[in-house]
Structure formats: C-alpha cells, structure tokens
Scaffold this motif. Sequence first.
Motif, PDB file in Angstrom:
ATOM      1  N   ASP A 167      -1.349   6.436   0.717  1.00  0.00           N
ATOM      2  CA  ASP A 167      -0.331   7.172   1.218  1.00  0.00           C
ATOM      3  C   ASP A 167       0.913   6.078   1.822  1.00  0.00           C
ATOM      4  O   ASP A 167       0.809   4.976   1.372  1.00  0.00           O
ATOM      5  N   GLN A 168       2.016   6.526   2.120  1.00  0.00           N
ATOM      6  CA  GLN A 168       3.020   5.746   2.625  1.00  0.00           C
ATOM      7  C   GLN A 168       2.653   4.566   3.748  1.00  0.00           C
ATOM      8  O   GLN A 168       3.050   3.683   3.793  1.00  0.00           O
ATOM      9  N   ARG A 169       1.930   5.301   4.441  1.00  0.00           N
ATOM     10  CA  ARG A 169       1.484   4.470   5.758  1.00  0.00           C
ATOM     11  C   ARG A 169       0.593   3.473   5.229  1.00  0.00           C
ATOM     12  O   ARG A 169       0.818   2.104   5.616  1.00  0.00           O
ATOM     13  N   SER A 170      -0.560   3.574   4.513  1.00  0.00           N
ATOM     14  CA  SER A 170      -1.256   2.631   4.114  1.00  0.00           C
ATOM     15  C   SER A 170      -0.962   1.584   3.065  1.00  0.00           C
ATOM     16  O   SER A 170      -1.110   0.272   3.276  1.00  0.00           O
ATOM     17  N   TYR A 171       0.231   2.058   2.402  1.00  0.00           N
ATOM     18  CA  TYR A 171       0.745   1.110   1.290  1.00  0.00           C
ATOM     19  C   TYR A 171       1.596   0.158   2.108  1.00  0.00           C
ATOM     20  O   TYR A 171       1.326  -1.137   1.858  1.00  0.00           O
ATOM     21  N   TRP A 172       2.461   0.663   3.026  1.00  0.00           N
ATOM     22  CA  TRP A 172       3.314  -0.493   3.701  1.00  0.00           C
ATOM     23  C   TRP A 172       2.677  -1.255   4.631  1.00  0.00           C
ATOM     24  O   TRP A 172       2.856  -2.526   4.662  1.00  0.00           O
ATOM     25  N   ALA A 173       1.737  -0.767   5.252  1.00  0.00           N
ATOM     26  CA  ALA A 173       0.697  -1.533   6.194  1.00  0.00           C
ATOM     27  C   ALA A 173       0.100  -2.566   5.457  1.00  0.00           C
ATOM     28  O   ALA A 173       0.062  -3.867   5.847  1.00  0.00           O
ATOM     29  N   THR A 174      -0.265  -2.417   4.267  1.00  0.00           N
ATOM     30  CA  THR A 174      -1.096  -3.296   3.276  1.00  0.00           C
ATOM     31  C   THR A 174      -0.052  -4.313   2.765  1.00  0.00           C
ATOM     32  O   THR A 174      -0.183  -5.546   2.626  1.00  0.00           O
ATOM     33  N   VAL A 175       1.271  -3.827   2.513  1.00  0.00           N
ATOM     34  CA  VAL A 175       2.031  -5.007   2.015  1.00  0.00           C
ATOM     35  C   VAL A 175       2.293  -5.857   3.081  1.00  0.00           C
ATOM     36  O   VAL A 175       2.440  -6.924   2.886  1.00  0.00           O
ATOM     37  N   VAL A 176       2.630  -5.291   4.276  1.00  0.00           N
ATOM     38  CA  VAL A 176       2.766  -6.244   5.575  1.00  0.00           C
ATOM     39  C   VAL A 176       1.677  -7.164   5.668  1.00  0.00           C
ATOM     40  O   VAL A 176       1.811  -8.356   5.826  1.00  0.00           O
ATOM     41  N   GLY A 177       0.392  -6.672   5.437  1.00  0.00           N
ATOM     42  CA  GLY A 177      -0.670  -7.536   5.875  1.00  0.00           C
ATOM     43  C   GLY A 177      -0.622  -8.607   4.653  1.00  0.00           C
ATOM     44  O   GLY A 177      -1.061  -9.817   5.073  1.00  0.00           O
ATOM     45  N   VAL A 178      -0.752  -8.244   3.519  1.00  0.00           N
ATOM     46  CA  VAL A 178      -0.624  -9.350   2.493  1.00  0.00           C
ATOM     47  C   VAL A 178       0.440 -10.295   2.447  1.00  0.00           C
ATOM     48  O   VAL A 178       0.051 -11.516   2.237  1.00  0.00           O
ATOM     49  N   ASN A 179       1.467  -9.817   3.156  1.00  0.00           N
ATOM     50  CA  ASN A 179       2.497 -11.026   3.253  1.00  0.00           C
ATOM     51  C   ASN A 179       2.487 -11.855   4.189  1.00  0.00           C
ATOM     52  O   ASN A 179       2.702 -13.097   4.226  1.00  0.00           O
ATOM     53  N   ILE A 180       1.702 -11.281   5.522  1.00  0.00           N
ATOM     54  CA  ILE A 180       1.169 -12.348   6.292  1.00  0.00           C
ATOM     55  C   ILE A 180       0.299 -13.217   5.865  1.00  0.00           C
ATOM     56  O   ILE A 180       0.192 -14.580   6.199  1.00  0.00           O
ATOM     57  N   ASN A 181      -0.754 -12.605   4.959  1.00  0.00           N
ATOM     58  CA  ASN A 181      -1.493 -13.847   4.474  1.00  0.00           C
ATOM     59  C   ASN A 181      -0.909 -14.659   3.480  1.00  0.00           C
ATOM     60  O   ASN A 181      -1.232 -15.941   3.431  1.00  0.00           O
ATOM     61  N   ALA A 182       0.277 -14.323   3.119  1.00  0.00           N
ATOM     62  CA  ALA A 182       0.966 -15.100   2.284  1.00  0.00           C
ATOM     63  C   ALA A 182       1.670 -16.310   2.864  1.00  0.00           C
ATOM     64  O   ALA A 182       2.166 -17.383   2.226  1.00  0.00           O
ATOM     65  N   SER A 183       1.990 -15.937   4.173  1.00  0.00           N
ATOM     66  CA  SER A 183       2.626 -17.095   4.855  1.00  0.00           C
ATOM     67  C   SER A 183       1.697 -18.247   5.128  1.00  0.00           C
ATOM     68  O   SER A 183       1.903 -19.168   6.092  1.00  0.00           O
ATOM     69  N   ALA A 227      -3.365  -8.882  -7.172  1.00  0.00           N
ATOM     70  CA  ALA A 227      -3.881  -9.025  -8.609  1.00  0.00           C
ATOM     71  C   ALA A 227      -2.639  -9.292  -9.419  1.00  0.00           C
ATOM     72  O   ALA A 227      -2.373  -8.823 -10.426  1.00  0.00           O
ATOM     73  N   GLY A 228      -1.795 -10.123  -8.764  1.00  0.00           N
ATOM     74  CA  GLY A 228      -0.473 -10.666  -9.511  1.00  0.00           C
ATOM     75  C   GLY A 228       0.598 -10.951  -8.308  1.00  0.00           C
ATOM     76  O   GLY A 228       0.335 -11.170  -7.136  1.00  0.00           O
ATOM     77  N   ALA A 229       1.791 -11.175  -8.943  1.00  0.00           N
ATOM     78  CA  ALA A 229       2.731 -11.635  -7.954  1.00  0.00           C
ATOM     79  C   ALA A 229       3.188 -10.653  -7.192  1.00  0.00           C
ATOM     80  O   ALA A 229       3.814 -10.774  -6.114  1.00  0.00           O
ATOM     81  N   GLU A 230       3.126  -9.189  -7.531  1.00  0.00           N
ATOM     82  CA  GLU A 230       3.795  -7.969  -7.052  1.00  0.00           C
ATOM     83  C   GLU A 230       2.431  -7.053  -7.165  1.00  0.00           C
ATOM     84  O   GLU A 230       1.813  -7.082  -7.763  1.00  0.00           O
ATOM     85  N   PHE A 231       3.112  -5.968  -6.100  1.00  0.00           N
ATOM     86  CA  PHE A 231       2.135  -4.966  -5.974  1.00  0.00           C
ATOM     87  C   PHE A 231       2.018  -4.162  -7.486  1.00  0.00           C
ATOM     88  O   PHE A 231       3.379  -3.765  -7.694  1.00  0.00           O
ATOM     89  N   ASN A 232       1.153  -3.691  -8.101  1.00  0.00           N
ATOM     90  CA  ASN A 232       1.221  -3.040  -9.030  1.00  0.00           C
ATOM     91  C   ASN A 232      -0.049  -2.027  -9.313  1.00  0.00           C
ATOM     92  O   ASN A 232      -0.939  -2.003  -8.114  1.00  0.00           O
ATOM     93  N   ALA A 233      -0.537  -1.485 -10.486  1.00  0.00           N
ATOM     94  CA  ALA A 233      -1.567  -0.557 -10.884  1.00  0.00           C
ATOM     95  C   ALA A 233      -2.862  -1.191 -10.341  1.00  0.00           C
ATOM     96  O   ALA A 233      -3.732  -0.568  -9.940  1.00  0.00           O
ATOM     97  N   SER A 234      -2.837  -2.462 -10.688  1.00  0.00           N
ATOM     98  CA  SER A 234      -4.302  -3.152 -10.502  1.00  0.00           C
ATOM     99  C   SER A 234      -4.457  -3.591  -9.085  1.00  0.00           C
ATOM    100  O   SER A 234      -5.663  -3.778  -8.704  1.00  0.00           O
ATOM    101  N   THR A 235      -3.321  -3.390  -8.105  1.00  0.00           N
ATOM    102  CA  THR A 235      -3.900  -3.966  -7.001  1.00  0.00           C
ATOM    103  C   THR A 235      -4.617  -2.928  -6.106  1.00  0.00           C
ATOM    104  O   THR A 235      -5.579  -3.369  -5.170  1.00  0.00           O
ATOM    105  N   LEU A 236      -4.535  -1.492  -6.340  1.00  0.00           N
ATOM    106  CA  LEU A 236      -5.713  -0.705  -5.944  1.00  0.00           C
ATOM    107  C   LEU A 236      -7.023  -0.680  -6.404  1.00  0.00           C
ATOM    108  O   LEU A 236      -7.945  -0.633  -5.554  1.00  0.00           O
TER     109      LEU A 236
END
Length: 270
Positions: A182-198, A212-221
Amino acid sequence: MKAPTPPLPKFARPAPPRPDELVDDQGRPARPTIPDQARKAGVGVTSWVEERVGLSPFLRGFLFRKVPKGTNWFYTLGSATMFAFLSQAVTGVFLAMYYEPDPSRAYESASRITNEVFLGEFVRGMHRWGATVMIVLIFLHMGRTFFFGAYKYPRELNWIVGVVLLILTMAMGFTGYLLPFDQRSYWATVVGVNINASGPILGPYLADFLRAGAEFNASTLSRFYAIHMMLIPGLIAALIGVHLYLVAKLGTTAPPWVKAKKKELAKREL
C-alpha cells in the motif's frame, strides 16, 4: 496305579518367554492388550529412529544440563525469541498460501486474507504483531547478555552469532513491511532503501540489490518476497541451530551478582 507321564523331548518343549513378552499366571505367553500394543509400537518406533540417528546423548545433555545458581526469568528471553520466530514461520507459511507477490495483485490478496479468508485477519495480525514482539524480545535478550557479561570468553562467537541474528531479524521486518504494497509500505520502503544507498562503499550496491535494479519496479516486490520468505528465515534457522549448539556446549553464565558474591567469598578464604 497310573504310570508317570514321560517328559517331552527338548524339540517339543515350548520356548521360554522373552524378557519383554507378557505371560499369564502359569507362565504361558499372554496376548497383549491394546494399550500394551500401542506402548510397544511407540517404543519400537522410537528405538528404530534412535538406532539410526543417535540423538539421545545430545538431547539428554541439552535438556538436562546444569544451570548456574541465580538463573531467573531473564534467561527465558532467548527461548521466547525462538518461539516468536517459530510463530512467524508458521503464520508466514499460512499467509504465503494466499498472498500474490505481484504489484498489481499484492494489495488485493492482502485485503482478501484480512476480509475473506477464514481466520485470515487473526493469522495476519499474529504475523504482523509477532514481528514487533520478536524484535523487542531479541533486543531484550541481547541487553541481558550484555549487562550480565555473557558475551565474554569463551562465548564471544555466540555473541557474534546473536548480533547477526539481531540484524537478520530487523532485515526480516524491513523486507516484510513492503509486502502489503500500500502507499505507506511502499514509501516507507523507498525511504529505507535510500538510507541504505547513502551508506559507504557497500551502500549503493546493497540498495541496487534490494531494488532489483536502479529504480523500484515490478521485480522489487518479488525480490523482497523471496528474501523475506526464504533467504532470511533459512539463515536465521541455521544460526539458531549454531546458537543452541554453543549454548549446550558452553553452558550459561551466572548472574553478575552471584559471580560477585563468589569472588567475595574466595577473597575471604584467602
């Protein structure tokens, strides 16, 4: 006058009963009752398994090992964490039967589990709250180990295994957070992955692996689902086995106040 009965030849005499064979009052073989048959069958199966596996000495040493004086409820935090993991594994298998790791159907399948599947809301609640309970328990267990000094020689390796288990538990919670999609889990995961990227050096590579690539896509889930369902639980189960083996081999430490009392008594004796 009646002639005496001649004795039976040796080959015609009945065989003596076996030590484990039931006999009646006259020493003749008796037919075992159903409970006796069930008990004998259970012992036979247990003996058959034990003869081929030979786990009795290990289990006897593990279950009946001596514990130091002063052992209290704080020492049950590790067992509680393990049972929380088993609960997560059982409820996770149940949820996996209905969940679809596809971006277009993940949210609908999660909603169907909650609203339509028999006991689905209950099991999903157990899985969601069980993840929080497991993280809290493993933090408490690690805190008890640190403050009681149980990480010192010769238990350093067991402490390292516990730290890895703590990281894996948090990673399991992080990867499972995206699955409702859902919206909350998606954006929370985006923030978490970006923190790992830093993070330095390995951070960008770890973020690319999770996405699973440079951006969030269907393979990410699908990547998160595979990590959450197979990779991390398998590693946790293997490390729990190593952890239990080291606990059985090295034993548990006494509380610090008991050790301080022993040292004080030793000084008085000197």
